[in-house]
Design an enzyme around this catalytic site. Structure first.
Site, short mmCIF file in Angstrom:
data_model
loop_
_atom_site.label_atom_id
_atom_site.label_comp_id
_atom_site.label_asym_id
_atom_site.label_seq_id
_atom_site.Cartn_x
_atom_site.Cartn_y
_atom_site.Cartn_z
N SER A 154 0.84 -1.21 0.00
CA SER A 154 0.00 0.00 0.00
C SER A 154 0.87 1.25 0.00
CB SER A 154 -0.87 0.01 1.26
OG SER A 154 -1.44 1.29 1.47
N TYR A 167 -1.70 -1.04 10.19
CA TYR A 167 -1.90 -1.42 8.77
C TYR A 167 -0.61 -1.14 7.99
CZ TYR A 167 -3.83 -1.21 4.01
OH TYR A 167 -4.07 -1.40 2.66
P1 NAP Z 1 -11.73 -5.60 -0.55
O1 NAP Z 1 -12.62 -5.12 -1.62
O2 NAP Z 1 -12.23 -5.64 0.85
O3 NAP Z 1 -11.20 -7.06 -0.97
C1 NAP Z 1 -10.46 -7.86 -0.10
C2 NAP Z 1 -10.93 -9.30 -0.24
O4 NAP Z 1 -10.09 -10.12 0.61
C3 NAP Z 1 -12.37 -9.49 0.25
O5 NAP Z 1 -13.08 -10.34 -0.62
C4 NAP Z 1 -12.17 -10.13 1.60
O6 NAP Z 1 -13.26 -10.92 2.01
C5 NAP Z 1 -10.94 -10.98 1.33
N1 NAP Z 1 -10.31 -11.43 2.56
C6 NAP Z 1 -10.21 -10.75 3.75
N2 NAP Z 1 -9.63 -11.52 4.67
C7 NAP Z 1 -9.35 -12.71 4.06
C8 NAP Z 1 -8.76 -13.92 4.50
N3 NAP Z 1 -8.34 -14.08 5.77
N4 NAP Z 1 -8.61 -14.94 3.62
C9 NAP Z 1 -9.05 -14.81 2.35
N5 NAP Z 1 -9.65 -13.69 1.88
C10 NAP Z 1 -9.79 -12.66 2.73
O7 NAP Z 1 -10.41 -4.75 -0.47
P2 NAP Z 1 -9.47 -4.10 -1.60
O8 NAP Z 1 -9.55 -2.63 -1.42
O9 NAP Z 1 -9.72 -4.72 -2.92
O10 NAP Z 1 -8.05 -4.54 -1.04
C11 NAP Z 1 -7.26 -5.55 -1.67
C12 NAP Z 1 -5.83 -5.38 -1.22
O11 NAP Z 1 -5.37 -4.10 -1.64
C13 NAP Z 1 -5.63 -5.41 0.29
O12 NAP Z 1 -4.43 -6.11 0.59
C14 NAP Z 1 -5.50 -3.96 0.67
O13 NAP Z 1 -4.74 -3.76 1.84
C15 NAP Z 1 -4.78 -3.43 -0.56
N6 NAP Z 1 -4.91 -1.99 -0.77
C16 NAP Z 1 -6.12 -1.43 -0.97
C17 NAP Z 1 -6.20 -0.07 -1.19
C18 NAP Z 1 -7.51 0.64 -1.43
O14 NAP Z 1 -7.53 1.88 -1.37
N7 NAP Z 1 -8.60 -0.07 -1.70
C19 NAP Z 1 -5.03 0.72 -1.20
C20 NAP Z 1 -3.82 0.11 -0.98
C21 NAP Z 1 -3.77 -1.27 -0.78
P3 NAP Z 1 -14.32 -10.23 3.04
O15 NAP Z 1 -14.88 -9.04 2.35
O16 NAP Z 1 -15.33 -11.31 3.26
O17 NAP Z 1 -13.54 -9.87 4.26
#
Ligand code: NAP
Length: 273
Positions: A154, A167
């Site tokens: 991130s 985080y």
């Molecule tokens: P998201 O839409 O919440 O997607 C994350 C997915 O991971 C969800 O389907 C979630 O399921 C699943 N998950 C959570 N815990 C898990 C586990 N223990 N085992 C397997 N699956 C699990 O979030 P996103 O924004 O796409 O984030 C994806 C990645 O990008 C993350 O690593 C996040 O830190 C990173 N990131 C995001 C952003 C941003 O602004 N969105 C910025 C920088 C980095 P549930 O919904 O059921 O929990």
């Protein structure tokens, strides 16, 4: 001169990819783009309903998909997901460790962080990526071809902000794991890189506007998006596809000389040397 041959290295035809966090957001978008580029894709997540929706999205791309309900906190479940890729599709070329969680900012200041919250973030964001890397490297080391591992960190690694310290700490750990993995995997042809996205509206970021009853305050969400866009010289927040394009690049042979690196699709919010 640009020709269609210049794009050949971006093709994943004949390759097999596994994506964690594939039921939502960046994981779903990455799985979609990898499938579009020709890969067969193993979709891994705890959210079985979301996995089915992702599989339906990918159906039009012509490749094969497999859905694996697995919790990345569990080494056994991650190992089983990787085994499923090899058993069902015969090989494994790409692993994208995308699954991750965050905490509401009001719970995230160092003085307020509970042990349960600390453990939860470390379990998913650090151990989850670790198990994914370990399982992938064991398969890729023995296949004579190597492979590509893409970890999602991130932009929080670049800029300390109150409320997201734990985080950011977990995401910084992913950077070091990525670099170490690159050193250890390189001799076997395994490339390990990371993508450090800026703010991308997803169900994770919607948590910033989640009300006590679980609903999302849309006005508050929009205000957060506007505030985040202001931080970027491009005056916008990111999209899932902005990040997925980086995942595809690193997954593909176009990035064959890239390892141990961090790509930053963040709209210029941070600009490290
Ligand atoms: P998201 O839409 O919440 O997607 C994350 C997915 O991971 C969800 O389907 C979630 O399921 C699943 N998950 C959570 N815990 C898990 C586990 N223990 N085992 C397997 N699956 C699990 O979030 P996103 O924004 O796409 O984030 C994806 C990645 O990008 C993350 O690593 C996040 O830190 C990173 N990131 C995001 C952003 C941003 O602004 N969105 C910025 C920088 C980095 P549930 O919904 O059921 O929990």
């Amino acid at each position: 001169m640009t020709s269609s041959a210049s794009f050949q290295p971006w093709s994943l035809a004949g390759r097999v990819a596994l994506v964690t966090g594939a039921a939502s957001g960046i994981g779903r978008g990455s799985a979609d783009l990898l499938a579009w580029a020709g890969a067969d894709v193993v979709l891994v997540d705890v959210d079985e309903t979301g996995l089915k929706e992702t599989a339906a999205d990918l159906a039009g791309h012509g490749g094969r998909t497999a859905e694996v309900a697995a919790d990345v906190r569990s080494r056994e479940q991650v190992d089983a997901a990787v085994r499923r890729a090899v058993d069902e599709f015969g090989r494994l070329d790409v692993v994208a460790n995308v699954a991750g969680i965050t905490l509401p900012a009001m719970r995230g200041r160092i003085v307020d962080t509970t042990e349960d919250d600390l453990d939860a973030l470390i379990a998913v964001n650090v151990k989850g990526v670790f198990w994914g890397m370990q399982a992938a490297m064991r398969v890729m080391e023995g296949n004579g071809r190597g492979g590509s591992i893409v970890n999602i960190t991130s932009t929080a690694i670049d800029t300390p902000l109150p409320g997201i310290g734990v985080y950011a700490m977990t995401k910084a750990a992913i950077v070091m794991l990525t670099r170490t993995g690159a050193c250890e995997g390189g001799p076997a042809g395994i490339r390990v890189n990371a993508v450090a996205p800026g703010f991308v509206p997803t169900s994770m970021t919607a948590g910033h506007a989640r009300q006590p009853d679980g609903t999302i305050d849309e006005e508050e969400m929009e205000a957060v998006n506007v505030e985040m866009a202001r931080l970027s010289p491009l005056a916008r927040v990111g999209t899932v596809d902005d990040v997925a394009q980086c995942v595809l690049y690193l997954a593909s042979d176009a990035a064959r000389f890239m390892t141990g690196q961090i790509l930053r699709p963040n709209g210029g919010v941070s600009m490290p040397w």
